[in-house]
Design an enzyme around this catalytic site. Structure first.
Site, PDB file in Angstrom:
ATOM      1  N   LYS A   1      16.296  18.224   1.501  1.00 48.36           N
ATOM      2  CA  LYS A   1      17.496  19.039   1.699  1.00 48.36           C
ATOM      3  C   LYS A   1      17.198  20.508   1.450  1.00 48.36           C
ATOM      4  O   LYS A   1      17.550  21.373   2.253  1.00 48.36           O
ATOM      5  CB  LYS A   1      18.590  18.532   0.746  1.00 48.36           C
ATOM      6  CG  LYS A   1      19.992  18.846   1.193  1.00 48.36           C
ATOM      7  CD  LYS A   1      21.015  18.290   0.202  1.00 48.36           C
ATOM      8  CE  LYS A   1      21.230  16.801   0.396  1.00 48.36           C
ATOM      9  NZ  LYS A   1      21.995  16.188  -0.710  1.00 48.36           N
TER      10      LYS A   1
ATOM     11  N   ARG B   1      23.778  19.669  -5.723  1.00 49.49           N
ATOM     12  CA  ARG B   1      23.355  18.574  -4.851  1.00 49.49           C
ATOM     13  C   ARG B   1      21.945  18.120  -5.210  1.00 49.49           C
ATOM     14  O   ARG B   1      21.079  18.937  -5.456  1.00 49.49           O
ATOM     15  CB  ARG B   1      23.363  19.024  -3.388  1.00 49.49           C
ATOM     16  CG  ARG B   1      24.510  19.940  -3.052  1.00 49.49           C
ATOM     17  CD  ARG B   1      24.346  20.612  -1.689  1.00 49.49           C
ATOM     18  NE  ARG B   1      24.378  19.673  -0.579  1.00 49.49           N
ATOM     19  CZ  ARG B   1      24.200  20.039   0.690  1.00 49.49           C
ATOM     20  NH1 ARG B   1      23.919  21.300   0.992  1.00 49.49           N
ATOM     21  NH2 ARG B   1      24.259  19.145   1.642  1.00 49.49           N
TER      22      ARG B   1
ATOM     23  N   GLY C   1      21.336   6.066  -4.348  1.00 50.85           N
ATOM     24  CA  GLY C   1      21.058   5.743  -5.746  1.00 50.85           C
ATOM     25  C   GLY C   1      20.896   6.994  -6.563  1.00 50.85           C
ATOM     26  O   GLY C   1      20.861   6.963  -7.786  1.00 50.85           O
TER      27      GLY C   1
ATOM     28  N   MET D   1      22.150  11.010  -7.624  1.00 53.36           N
ATOM     29  CA  MET D   1      23.450  11.550  -8.013  1.00 53.36           C
ATOM     30  C   MET D   1      24.246  12.013  -6.802  1.00 53.36           C
ATOM     31  O   MET D   1      23.718  12.603  -5.879  1.00 53.36           O
ATOM     32  CB  MET D   1      23.252  12.730  -8.957  1.00 53.36           C
ATOM     33  CG  MET D   1      24.548  13.131  -9.614  1.00 53.36           C
ATOM     34  SD  MET D   1      24.488  14.772 -10.310  1.00 53.36           S
ATOM     35  CE  MET D   1      24.848  15.746  -8.875  1.00 53.36           C
TER      36      MET D   1
ATOM     37  N   ARG E   1      18.553  17.074   8.917  1.00 55.70           N
ATOM     38  CA  ARG E   1      17.406  16.202   8.644  1.00 55.70           C
ATOM     39  C   ARG E   1      17.117  15.380   9.899  1.00 55.70           C
ATOM     40  O   ARG E   1      17.981  15.261  10.769  1.00 55.70           O
ATOM     41  CB  ARG E   1      17.688  15.280   7.466  1.00 55.70           C
ATOM     42  CG  ARG E   1      18.852  14.360   7.720  1.00 55.70           C
ATOM     43  CD  ARG E   1      19.172  13.502   6.520  1.00 55.70           C
ATOM     44  NE  ARG E   1      20.540  13.021   6.611  1.00 55.70           N
ATOM     45  CZ  ARG E   1      21.244  12.567   5.596  1.00 55.70           C
ATOM     46  NH1 ARG E   1      20.732  12.539   4.402  1.00 55.70           N
ATOM     47  NH2 ARG E   1      22.472  12.142   5.767  1.00 55.70           N
TER      48      ARG E   1
ATOM     49  N   HIS F   1      12.438 -23.691   6.202  1.00 53.40           N
ATOM     50  CA  HIS F   1      11.819 -24.166   7.446  1.00 53.40           C
ATOM     51  C   HIS F   1      12.474 -23.527   8.655  1.00 53.40           C
ATOM     52  O   HIS F   1      11.815 -22.977   9.540  1.00 53.40           O
ATOM     53  CB  HIS F   1      11.925 -25.691   7.522  1.00 53.40           C
ATOM     54  CG  HIS F   1      11.404 -26.264   8.800  1.00 53.40           C
ATOM     55  ND1 HIS F   1      12.209 -26.482   9.890  1.00 53.40           N
ATOM     56  CD2 HIS F   1      10.143 -26.599   9.174  1.00 53.40           C
ATOM     57  CE1 HIS F   1      11.464 -26.968  10.875  1.00 53.40           C
ATOM     58  NE2 HIS F   1      10.207 -27.043  10.464  1.00 53.40           N
TER      59      HIS F   1
ATOM     60  N   ARG G   1      -2.631 -24.058  16.228  1.00 57.21           N
ATOM     61  CA  ARG G   1      -2.647 -25.118  15.209  1.00 57.21           C
ATOM     62  C   ARG G   1      -2.428 -26.446  15.900  1.00 57.21           C
ATOM     63  O   ARG G   1      -1.320 -26.743  16.336  1.00 57.21           O
ATOM     64  CB  ARG G   1      -1.538 -24.893  14.199  1.00 57.21           C
ATOM     65  CG  ARG G   1      -1.537 -23.541  13.514  1.00 57.21           C
ATOM     66  CD  ARG G   1      -0.274 -23.467  12.668  1.00 57.21           C
ATOM     67  NE  ARG G   1      -0.099 -22.190  12.024  1.00 57.21           N
ATOM     68  CZ  ARG G   1       0.528 -21.155  12.564  1.00 57.21           C
ATOM     69  NH1 ARG G   1       1.017 -21.232  13.796  1.00 57.21           N
ATOM     70  NH2 ARG G   1       0.685 -20.033  11.886  1.00 57.21           N
TER      71      ARG G   1
ATOM     72  N   SER H   1     -12.374 -15.943  11.186  1.00 51.41           N
ATOM     73  CA  SER H   1     -10.976 -15.554  11.288  1.00 51.41           C
ATOM     74  C   SER H   1     -10.392 -15.673   9.890  1.00 51.41           C
ATOM     75  O   SER H   1     -10.405 -16.749   9.299  1.00 51.41           O
ATOM     76  CB  SER H   1     -10.243 -16.476  12.262  1.00 51.41           C
ATOM     77  OG  SER H   1      -8.884 -16.141  12.285  1.00 51.41           O
TER      78      SER H   1
ATOM     79  N   CYS I   1      -5.788 -14.145  11.142  1.00 50.45           N
ATOM     80  CA  CYS I   1      -4.757 -14.958  11.784  1.00 50.45           C
ATOM     81  C   CYS I   1      -3.663 -15.386  10.812  1.00 50.45           C
ATOM     82  O   CYS I   1      -2.827 -16.196  11.134  1.00 50.45           O
ATOM     83  CB  CYS I   1      -5.381 -16.177  12.448  1.00 50.45           C
ATOM     84  SG  CYS I   1      -6.150 -17.301  11.281  1.00 50.45           S
TER      85      CYS I   1
ATOM     86  N   TYR J   1     -10.017  -8.183  16.268  1.00 52.48           N
ATOM     87  CA  TYR J   1      -8.636  -8.458  16.650  1.00 52.48           C
ATOM     88  C   TYR J   1      -7.791  -8.821  15.431  1.00 52.48           C
ATOM     89  O   TYR J   1      -8.316  -9.183  14.377  1.00 52.48           O
ATOM     90  CB  TYR J   1      -8.571  -9.586  17.685  1.00 52.48           C
ATOM     91  CG  TYR J   1      -8.942 -10.945  17.141  1.00 52.48           C
ATOM     92  CD1 TYR J   1      -7.995 -11.755  16.499  1.00 52.48           C
ATOM     93  CD2 TYR J   1     -10.247 -11.435  17.246  1.00 52.48           C
ATOM     94  CE1 TYR J   1      -8.343 -12.991  15.982  1.00 52.48           C
ATOM     95  CE2 TYR J   1     -10.598 -12.666  16.735  1.00 52.48           C
ATOM     96  CZ  TYR J   1      -9.645 -13.443  16.103  1.00 52.48           C
ATOM     97  OH  TYR J   1      -9.971 -14.654  15.575  1.00 52.48           O
TER      98      TYR J   1
END
Ligand code: ADP
Ligand code: MG
Ligand code: MG
Length: 904
Positions: free
Chosen positions: A25, A96, A105, A107, A369, A487, A593, A795, A862, A882
């Site tokens: 600010k 401020r 959070g 003031m 801002r 799940h 898998r 991996s 992975c 990768y």
């Protein structure tokens, strides 16, 4: 060391670059001055003073900066021609807070500081507007009491003591709005407020402006260490050393009458990114009245005002008379504001979020801002700025918050329709997106209805692997139980399917096929809608729109491809997921898998048969049944990934996960296999393990039952040959899980190579393939140089690696990790964000040792971390070939990987 920086009248001691010292600010207030914009004069006390305050306490710091603050106040006095603490011609200020990063959070701002019984009288006289003077005074006592003297209730459920008093006064008078209170009412309020203050603090309200000012400044510093702020910092990884600055600024008054106003404005649309200046204002109001929802704010532009009125069903005449735009009510101020917004955008090269006040027809800027925005706006604004030549390609990519791209991949609700929709329940936002469908209560019903081209929402108490197929065909999933890692939540996120989990208040009755929500009973076939991004459940069918993956999103993906040095693969177990991921730009499969294929259709029976067999022959028989099914799946996956590598992992989980645990199902199985129930039960019991995660699983299965590895290898190689025959470019990579020693990988590699050679001989042709391993046991990372003598690729399975490095069971950890996080024992969940400090060392060691043995070793990751931006960057910077992640995280990983390359 300079501790106080002044600004005002086109000059400033700070500037936009000094964000760390002056807070966001303060730095921007200074810069707006330098840009020649109208900003009330003031000064900023640095963040370093805040640190000193935390260290040395109030008295020491007041002594330290007293002279500087007095000089700065004198500076403001000379620019305003008013005097602080002078009843005849009072200077009032706001106090401020302002840290480097905007931080809820902290003031709240105190306005009109410097008022007392004497100044209010002269303010009334000078302005010729006693109502304004007393309104300001009333606000000041309230804000000071709340914020500085600590009277603001800690929880939102409690009522602010001042609001309570005001409600009473309004009730006695029989009015609804604050604006309906007259001067006498306001005088009365100030009196009552001061009594409340005395009751609470035991002291009189401070009359001295200087005492008020030091109270305000110190309250800002104190708020840096309050509980809310500490918690927020912890959750957002903001270091305590950053500190907050304090801004003290001459007041301008938006509450001086009908020629005054206050508001907020955005240089572009924060929701859509459209290049359209917009904002809201209120006449005769102060501070945050606009966002507080006390009165209906009006639109700044005519266009915005017309759009707003249309949505509200307000006629053009009514709009003009009751809710005119700022362009209509104060055209000069509106024009100046738009010009300023344009200049600010031009300077910051980004969308601006601004606060302004108009005092008696004159515009003042109070804040600017870079504006918060949705994922869609983030993409559009960056691309628009790139096309306008304002920013370059690298900056465009660096403007992306990769995580936010997720919002663009899922259907969303039609906005207008959503406004009219009724919320009937709320659960956890388990998997983002929007879904509307007819309620069904089982996976079978979901499939049957979907077959008839109906859209369904699967409602379950909770889900299990048996529900997978139903989940796959449903528009969305709603569960009564289960958290963010249940799940349903995990599977839905993997599928990119909208899911609301743990909606505790709904009542699901499977027998009656009903669910009760929001006082209404929904039968099978009734329509509901889910918002997986907020957890809200709506009555009826709220229309959705599908995501658009071309356009600006596509352009960002192309930019990512241009700058990245790391490939992004996907974790996919079915041809459908593989195709989806390829649409998102995946370049291969990093993890398939195979066990996930075991749950489809009748396969589970063959799997169980294999597990329950007492000898090799029995197992081989059952495996024969599985072979064609697995081969078919692999064919589909190779086809979807034509031209790219496909890593297929051999069977990994402990076998007890596949056997039935309920007597009824066990009976059925016993009958099919010609066994007794007791025999089945005994076998199931024998599979029970104390620590299944550390038990008989991974390569330990393949080593003890080589016929499983043989069958899976055969299915992979035959599928590859079949696809090759059809002209598809296949690159199979067979991955051995959970290897910890050289001997383990040697054993399995031998089985694979012998089987492959056999198939090649049978078919009279061959296909290149690779054999590699997951590095997921710490010992594998420690002996990576040995393991690399056999492996063609590594991996990193960072889920298990994290589990075993920390010794946190993945399934049990959520219970205490939540507590750990809240109490600052850990910053982030290591299963979500790769622990670079610890687990990361093993990963680094694995890469280095592996490549020391075999420089051409292919390396990837992975685990779940492969789609988490900071982890992706870590892997990219380690030089991995990768990263692999679930399909819907592919775009996120692509942008994160490109950012890593740009950061270097
Ligand atoms: P936040 O950080 O919560 O946005 P601010 O410090 O910006 O808090 O202040 C809250 C409100 O008070 C804003 O609407 C701002 O415009 C207003 N305000 C702050 N200082 C002044 C001032 N000197 N004159 C008039 N209004 C002010
Ligand atoms: Mg605020
Ligand atoms: Mg503000």
């Amino acid at each position: 060391m300079k501790r106080v920086y002044t600004f005002g009248d086109g000059k400033a001691e700070g500037n936009a670059e000094m964000r760390n010292l002056l807070g966001g600010k303060g730095a921007n207030l200074a810069e707006m001055n330098l840009l020649g914009m109208p900003v009330p004069p003031g000064f900023t006390i640095t963040t370093e003073v805040c640190n000193q305050y935390t260290q040395d306490g109030r008295d020491a710091v007041v002594r330290l900066i007293q002279k500087d603050v007095e000089a700065a106040i004198a500076h403001v006095e000379s620019l305003t021609g008013k005097k602080f603490d002078d009843p005849a011609n009072p200077l009032l200020v706001s106090v401020r807070s302002g840290a480097r990063a905007s931080m809820p959070g902290m003031m709240d701002t105190v306005l009109n500081l410097g008022m007392n019984d004497a100044t209010v009288a002269s303010l009334a006289e000078k302005s010729g507007n006693p109502r304004f003077a007393w309104d300001s005074y009333r606000r000041f006592v309230q804000m000071y009491g709340d914020v500085v003297l600590g009277m603001k209730p800690k929880s939102k459920a409690d009522i602010d003591p001042f609001e309570e008093i005001m409600e009473k006064v309004k009730e006695q008078k029989g009015v609804k709005l604050d604006t309906e209170l007259d001067v006498d009412d306001l005088k009365n309020l100030v009196k009552l407020f001061k009594v409340a203050v005395k009751d609470f603090t035991g002291k009189d309200f401070p009359d001295s402006a200087w005492e008020q000012l030091w109270g305000g400044i110190c309250a800002v510093f104190d708020s840096w260490m309050n509980e809310r702020a500490i918690l927020y910092r912890r959750m957002n990884q903001i270091p305590e050393e950053w500190g907050t600055a304090v801004n003290v600024q001459a007041m301008v008054y938006g509450n001086m009458g009908n020629n005054s106003a206050t508001g907020v404005a955005f240089s572009r649309d924060a929701a859509t990114g459209e290049n359209m200046f917009n904002g809201e204002y209120l006449i005769n109001a102060q501070g945050e009245d606009v966002v507080a929802g006390i009165r209906t704010p009006q639109q700044i532009t005519v266009e915005g005002s017309r759009r707003w009125a249309a949505l509200q069903g307000i006629s053009e005449d009514d709009r003009k008379n009751k809710y005119p735009s700022l362009e209509e009510s104060m055209p000069d101020c509106a024009a100046e504001l738009i010009a300023i917004a344009n200049r600010l955008e031009d300077y910051y090269k980004d969308m601006q979020d601004m606060e302004f006040t108009i005092q008696d027809g004159k515009l003042w800027m109070l804040q600017t801002r870079n504006g918060k925005r949705t994922g869609a706006a983030m993409v559009k604004i960056a691309m628009d700025l790139l096309r306008a030549g304002q920013i370059d390609e690298k900056t465009t990519l660096m403007r992306m918050e990769p995580q936010k791209l997720d919002e663009l991949l899922h259907p969303v609700f039609d906005k207008a329709a959503l406004k009219r929709a009724k919320v009937v329940a709320k659960g956890l936002p388990a998997s983002p997106g929007a879904a509307a469908g007819q309620v069904v209560f089982s996976a079978e019903d979901a499939e049957a209805w979907a077959e008839k081209k109906k859209k369904v929402v699967l409602v379950r108490i909770e889900t299990s692997p048996e529900d997978l197929r139903g989940m796959a065909v449903a528009q969305g999933i709603l569960t009564m139980r289960g958290g963010m890692t249940s799940h349903a939540a995990v599977v839905a996120r993997g599928m990119g399917k909208c899911c609301v989990s743990g909606a505790g208040e709904i009542k699901v009755d499977y027998k009656a096929k009903t669910v009760e929500m929001g006082g209404k009973v929904y039968n099978e076939g009734d329509w509901i809608s889910l918002n997986g991004s907020t957890g809200e459940v709506y009555d009826g069918q709220v229309p959705t729109t599908e995501p658009e993956l071309g356009g600006d999103f596509g352009a960002i993906m192309n930019l990512a491809a241009k700058y990245t040095k790391t490939l992004v693969r996907t974790n996919a177990d079915t041809p459908r997921d593989a195709k989806q991921a390829r649409n998102f730009g995946a370049q291969g499969i990093g993890l398939c898998r195979t066990e996930h294929m075991f749950f489809e259709g009748d396969r589970i029976k063959a799997v169980r048969e294999m597990i329950l067999s007492n000898d090799v022959d029995g197992r081989r028989n059952a495996l024969k049944k599985l072979l064609p099914m697995q081969r078919g799946d692999f064919e589909g996956i190779f086809e979807a990934m034509d031209g790219y590598g496909v890593t297929i992992r051999l069977l990994d989980p402990p076998l007890h996960e596949f056997v039935p645990h309920q007597t009824a199902t066990q009976k059925e199985l016993a009958q099919e296999m010609g066994l007794t129930l007791e025999e089945v039960k005994a076998k199931v019991d024998s599979l029970e393990e104390f620590n299944p995660m550390l038990g008989h699983r991974g390569c330990r299965l393949g080593i003890t039952y080589p016929e499983i590895t043989e069958m899976q290898t055969r299915a992979i190689i035959e599928a590859a040959l079949n696809m090759k025959a059809r002209g598809i470019d296949v690159h199979p990579e067979i991955m051995i899980p959970l290897v910890g020693t050289l001997k383990e990988i040697q054993n399995q590699a031998d089985v694979i190579n012998i089987t492959a050679a056999k198939v090649f001989e049978e078919r009279g042709e061959s296909v290149p393939y690779k054999v590699g391993t997951m590095i997921e046991v710490p010992r594998a990372a420690l002996t990576a140089d040995q393991i690399a003598t056999v492996a063609d690729f590594f991996s990193f399975g960072t889920n298990d690696l994290t589990q075993m490095t920390f010794g946190y069971s993945r399934d049990d950890a959520p219970k205490f990790l939540k507590f750990y996080k809240e109490h600052g024992i850990i910053k982030t969940d290591p299963f979500e964000v790769l622990d670079q400090e610890g687990v990361g060392q093993l990963v680094r060691m694995g890469v280095e040792k592996g490549r020391a043995t075999k420089p051409e070793l292919k390396v990837g990751i992975c685990g779940e971390h492969g789609g988490e931006p900071s982890s992706v960057k870590f892997c990219a910077k380690l030089g991995m070939n990768y990263v692999s992640c679930s399909p819907y995280r592919v775009p996120i990983a692509r942008v994160a990987a490109a950012q890593a390359a740009i950061e270097g």
